[in-house]
Design a protein around this motif. Structure first.
Motif, short mmCIF file in Angstrom:
data_model
loop_
_atom_site.label_atom_id
_atom_site.label_comp_id
_atom_site.label_asym_id
_atom_site.label_seq_id
_atom_site.Cartn_x
_atom_site.Cartn_y
_atom_site.Cartn_z
N GLU A 70 41.59 45.02 33.31
CA GLU A 70 42.73 44.76 32.42
C GLU A 70 42.96 45.91 31.43
OE1 GLU A 70 45.05 42.01 32.19
OE2 GLU A 70 44.33 41.97 34.28
N ALA B 9 43.61 42.67 36.64
CA ALA B 9 43.81 44.00 37.21
C ALA B 9 42.52 44.79 37.07
CB ALA B 9 44.95 44.70 36.49
N GLY C 287 40.63 48.36 37.83
CA GLY C 287 40.75 49.77 38.17
C GLY C 287 39.51 50.24 38.90
N THR D 244 44.38 50.41 41.72
CA THR D 244 44.32 49.20 40.91
C THR D 244 44.48 48.00 41.82
OG1 THR D 244 45.25 50.29 38.95
CG2 THR D 244 45.39 47.89 39.04
#
Length: 357
Positions: A293, A318, A320, A329
């Motif tokens: 995030e 989210a 990464g 992502t």
């Protein structure tokens, strides 16, 4: 903070709210623990203390207060992943006031006192400082508690579940010395951790107030806490792990293995195997998780802390990652972490036990 904290005053004011916990009435270290008053009907202790009661006494515990009076309590909520539990008890003694929890983790160097029932010795206090914060503490169940407070205050078997107490900022001690800014309840003291038995000489640990503030209200209301579950086992990317995986820099956490289909772009990819690197078997080929995030993930500890304090099961997050050198992502829907299986030592989302130099 005074140069010499008044621990005598702290003991006198706090000890009425500290409770000795006995399982089946047995006054011995193996059947005893500690607790403290959380609100007008509930006490806080460790899950591993409550588990003794659950296994042998259907959740019933016997409680001895500082004034010598006894009560019978019932374990009404427990969470193995953070080693926290809540005991309901009626008719608390009049001077057994709730101890406020700090809203932030204590800074290293802060003076603290551990109170409780070490080795079956009711009403004991030991003092020291906060030695470190944001630790990750492995447990015998095969996972790790994140965001743990480290202290050199002696903590022994039986201290488990008792409070690690510090002077609240902005309050005065009984000698009129300024001890800081004060907490919202007006108390001169605050709980800065829930003690666990020591792990070695001059090293004790306590569940942090940030974690406790997240977990305890839910245990009181629902009896259990639903943990978010990324379904992955991770390993910090140290320089050795980075070199073995041809990474540019030691950053993030390596996904050692993950549930789901490695052929699906919506799932994390685990490692393909291991490589012998400088005499150590190192997992290689997995995704490197670097953010969640938008928040950087530098260590497994940061990942676990974020999952517990900022997310709920069923939420999309989210994530990464770096996959084969390329930044990506992924949007991953978090599962609910399964109940603890005492016979299963697999530690997904709990860090890897693989030794790395």
């Amino acid at each position: 903070m005074p140069t010499h904290p008044d621990f005598e005053a702290l003991y006198r004011d706090v000890i009425p709210s500290v409770v000795s916990v006995y399982v089946g009435g047995r006054r011995r270290p193996g059947g005893a623990g500690s607790a403290f008053v959380y609100d007008d009907r509930h006490l806080v202790t460790n899950e591993h203390v409550s588990r003794l009661a659950d296994a042998e006494d259907a959740g019933r515990v016997e409680l001895r207060f500082a004034d010598g009076s006894w009560r019978v309590g019932e374990v009404v909520g427990a969470d193995a992943y953070t080693d926290l539990a809540v005991v309901a008890v009626d008719d608390l003694p009049g001077d057994a006031a709730a101890l406020p929890l700090a809203t932030e983790n204590p800074a290293p160097g802060r003076s603290v006192a551990a109170l409780g029932n070490p080795l079956g010795l009711d009403g004991s206090i030991s003092a020291g400082i906060v030695s470190g914060a944001n630790r990750s503490l492995p447990t015998s169940n095969g996972f790790a508690i994140p965001d743990v407070v480290q202290t050199d205050a002696p903590i022994n078997p039986g201290n488990s579940g008792g409070p690690l107490v510090g002077f609240a900022a902005g309050k005065l001690d009984t000698d009129g010395d300024d001890v800081g800014d004060g907490d919202a309840t007006g108390s001169a003291y605050e709980v800065v951790g829930v003690n666990r038995a020591k792990q070695g000489d001059n090293i004790g640990f306590a569940v942090s107030p940030v974690i406790a503030n997240r977990i305890l209200p839910v245990l009181v209301a629902d009896g259990h806490y639903r943990h978010s579950y990324l379904r992955a086992r991770t390993l910090d990317v140290t320089p050795t792990v980075a070199e073995a995986n041809d990474l540019d820099a030691p950053h993030g956490v390596l996904v050692v293995d993950a549930a789901g289909s490695d052929g699906d772009e919506g799932f994390l990819h685990g490692c393909r195997g291991t490589a012998d690197y400088r005499g150590t078997e190192i997992p290689v080929g997995g995704d490197v998780l670097v953010a969640i995030e938008g928040n950087p993930v530098r260590t497994h500890e940061e990942l676990m802390r974020y999952l517990i304090t900022e997310t709920r099961p069923g939420e999309p997050v989210a994530v990464g990652i770096v996959r084969e050198g390329d930044p990506l992502t992924l949007v991953v829907e978090l599962d609910e972490r399964p109940a603890v299986d005492r016979d299963d030592r697999t530690d997904r989302d709990g860090g890897s036990r693989i030794p790395v130099e």
